[in-house]
Design an enzyme around this catalytic site. Sequence first.
Site, PDB file in Angstrom:
ATOM      1  N   ASP A 160       0.835  -1.208   0.000  1.00 35.16           N
ATOM      2  CA  ASP A 160       0.000   0.000   0.000  1.00 35.16           C
ATOM      3  C   ASP A 160       0.869   1.258   0.000  1.00 35.16           C
ATOM      4  OD1 ASP A 160      -2.426  -1.154  -0.095  1.00 35.16           O
ATOM      5  OD2 ASP A 160      -3.049  -0.635   1.935  1.00 35.16           O
ATOM      6  N   LYS A 217      -3.642   3.167  -2.952  1.00 34.75           N
ATOM      7  CA  LYS A 217      -4.936   3.783  -3.287  1.00 34.75           C
ATOM      8  C   LYS A 217      -5.264   4.898  -2.307  1.00 34.75           C
ATOM      9  CE  LYS A 217      -7.436  -0.324  -1.774  1.00 34.75           C
ATOM     10  NZ  LYS A 217      -7.275  -0.542  -0.481  1.00 34.75           N
ATOM     11  N   MET A 225      -8.790   9.763   8.373  1.00 34.85           N
ATOM     12  CA  MET A 225      -9.351  10.141   7.064  1.00 34.85           C
ATOM     13  C   MET A 225     -10.276  11.355   7.179  1.00 34.85           C
ATOM     14  SD  MET A 225     -10.048   6.308   5.609  1.00 34.85           S
ATOM     15  CE  MET A 225     -10.412   5.542   7.173  1.00 34.85           C
TER      16      MET A 225
HETATM   17  N1  SAH Z   1      -4.610   1.002   8.871  1.00 34.68           N
HETATM   18  C1  SAH Z   1      -4.134   2.347   9.072  1.00 34.68           C
HETATM   19  C2  SAH Z   1      -5.198   3.368   8.735  1.00 34.68           C
HETATM   20  C3  SAH Z   1      -5.548   3.388   7.254  1.00 34.68           C
HETATM   21  S1  SAH Z   1      -6.707   4.628   6.857  1.00 34.68           S
HETATM   22  C4  SAH Z   1      -3.669   2.501  10.526  1.00 34.68           C
HETATM   23  O1  SAH Z   1      -3.922   1.625  11.337  1.00 34.68           O
HETATM   24  O2  SAH Z   1      -3.030   3.500  10.822  1.00 34.68           O
HETATM   25  C5  SAH Z   1      -5.663   5.942   6.353  1.00 34.68           C
HETATM   26  C6  SAH Z   1      -5.689   7.046   7.380  1.00 34.68           C
HETATM   27  O3  SAH Z   1      -4.820   6.717   8.450  1.00 34.68           O
HETATM   28  C7  SAH Z   1      -5.195   8.381   6.872  1.00 34.68           C
HETATM   29  O4  SAH Z   1      -6.208   9.084   6.190  1.00 34.68           O
HETATM   30  C8  SAH Z   1      -4.824   9.054   8.170  1.00 34.68           C
HETATM   31  O5  SAH Z   1      -5.968   9.527   8.833  1.00 34.68           O
HETATM   32  C9  SAH Z   1      -4.258   7.902   8.970  1.00 34.68           C
HETATM   33  N2  SAH Z   1      -2.795   7.801   8.863  1.00 34.68           N
HETATM   34  C10 SAH Z   1      -2.079   6.809   8.341  1.00 34.68           C
HETATM   35  N3  SAH Z   1      -0.756   7.044   8.483  1.00 34.68           N
HETATM   36  C11 SAH Z   1      -0.643   8.226   9.121  1.00 34.68           C
HETATM   37  C12 SAH Z   1       0.439   9.018   9.582  1.00 34.68           C
HETATM   38  N4  SAH Z   1       1.712   8.645   9.421  1.00 34.68           N
HETATM   39  N5  SAH Z   1       0.167  10.172  10.208  1.00 34.68           N
HETATM   40  C13 SAH Z   1      -1.097  10.581  10.421  1.00 34.68           C
HETATM   41  N6  SAH Z   1      -2.165   9.882  10.002  1.00 34.68           N
HETATM   42  C14 SAH Z   1      -1.946   8.722   9.369  1.00 34.68           C
END
Ligand code: SAH
Length: 266
Positions: free
Chosen positions: A40, A62, A184
């Site tokens: 991803d 994506k 998100m």
């Molecule tokens: N599975 C992931 C979340 C996926 S959804 C997890 O557990 O973190 C994607 C969202 O995760 C983004 O829109 C944002 O809100 C958050 N996200 C992922 N990586 C991030 C990061 N390094 N810093 C801040 N938000 C993050």
Amino acid sequence: MSKKPPTPKVTLVGAGPGDPELLTLKAVKAIQAASVLLVDDLVHPDVLQHASPQARIIHVGKRGGCRSTPQAFIEKLMAHEAFAGENVVRLKGGDPLIFGRAGEEQAHLQAQGIQVEVVNGITAGLAAAQNLGIALTHRAHAHGVIMITGHASPAHSSPQMPAVDWAQIARTAHDSRLTLVIYMGVQSAGQLQQCLLQGLPPDTPLAVVENASLPSRRHVCTQLSQLGRVFAQEKLTSPAVIIVGDVLLGLQNLSAAGDQAAVQGG
Ligand code: SAH
């Protein structure tokens, strides 16, 4: 007698929030053993240093709003490679089971007789709290945490999955002292502010952490009433997590309404 072929298997691996050092040992071992990796776009490139030089690496990012590999295609590809005898690893940002569609992928693969293993990762909300230096469940301020997607709007609703009642969420967070961790939420920051104000006071502490755990990280500490303005003014972009609640009290630069919210880097 011919040997029975091994059961096809896919491992869904959490690559953590960004910092490659936040990988678990289990994740590293799974990546090392993989012959095919589906990656991803929130996965840090350095994570792939653990992969075998012979491994096939397929990027299937994506990000919201960008061109992406359709989910159905990813699921088909994983199944195809697993049936071809490959050791398939699907690398996802954060934890695969938090807004990572791992649940859907697991069900889809298992329905075809493919064994699925999930390896946890550190989810972005936890890294964001660590970056801010706060405890999401500090017992003086919170009984727990709600992790919620900012995408849960009427536009994404269906009869099986109605839109979130944000006013209700806000009231519950307020009355039961729950910290909100919103994933998100970048695209709908202005709307979220309006919705949350239906149940939370305008001066409720709020922080946005962009690129949590990475050297490029930035955060803003402000108040709920400033959420939309701060997003626009500071040009905060995805990926970012929004944290709302009194666990943020005491952080420096929690600006009063109208004040400049301070952006701070790594
Ligand atoms: N599975 C992931 C979340 C996926 S959804 C997890 O557990 O973190 C994607 C969202 O995760 C983004 O829109 C944002 O809100 C958050 N996200 C992922 N990586 C991030 C990061 N390094 N810093 C801040 N938000 C993050």
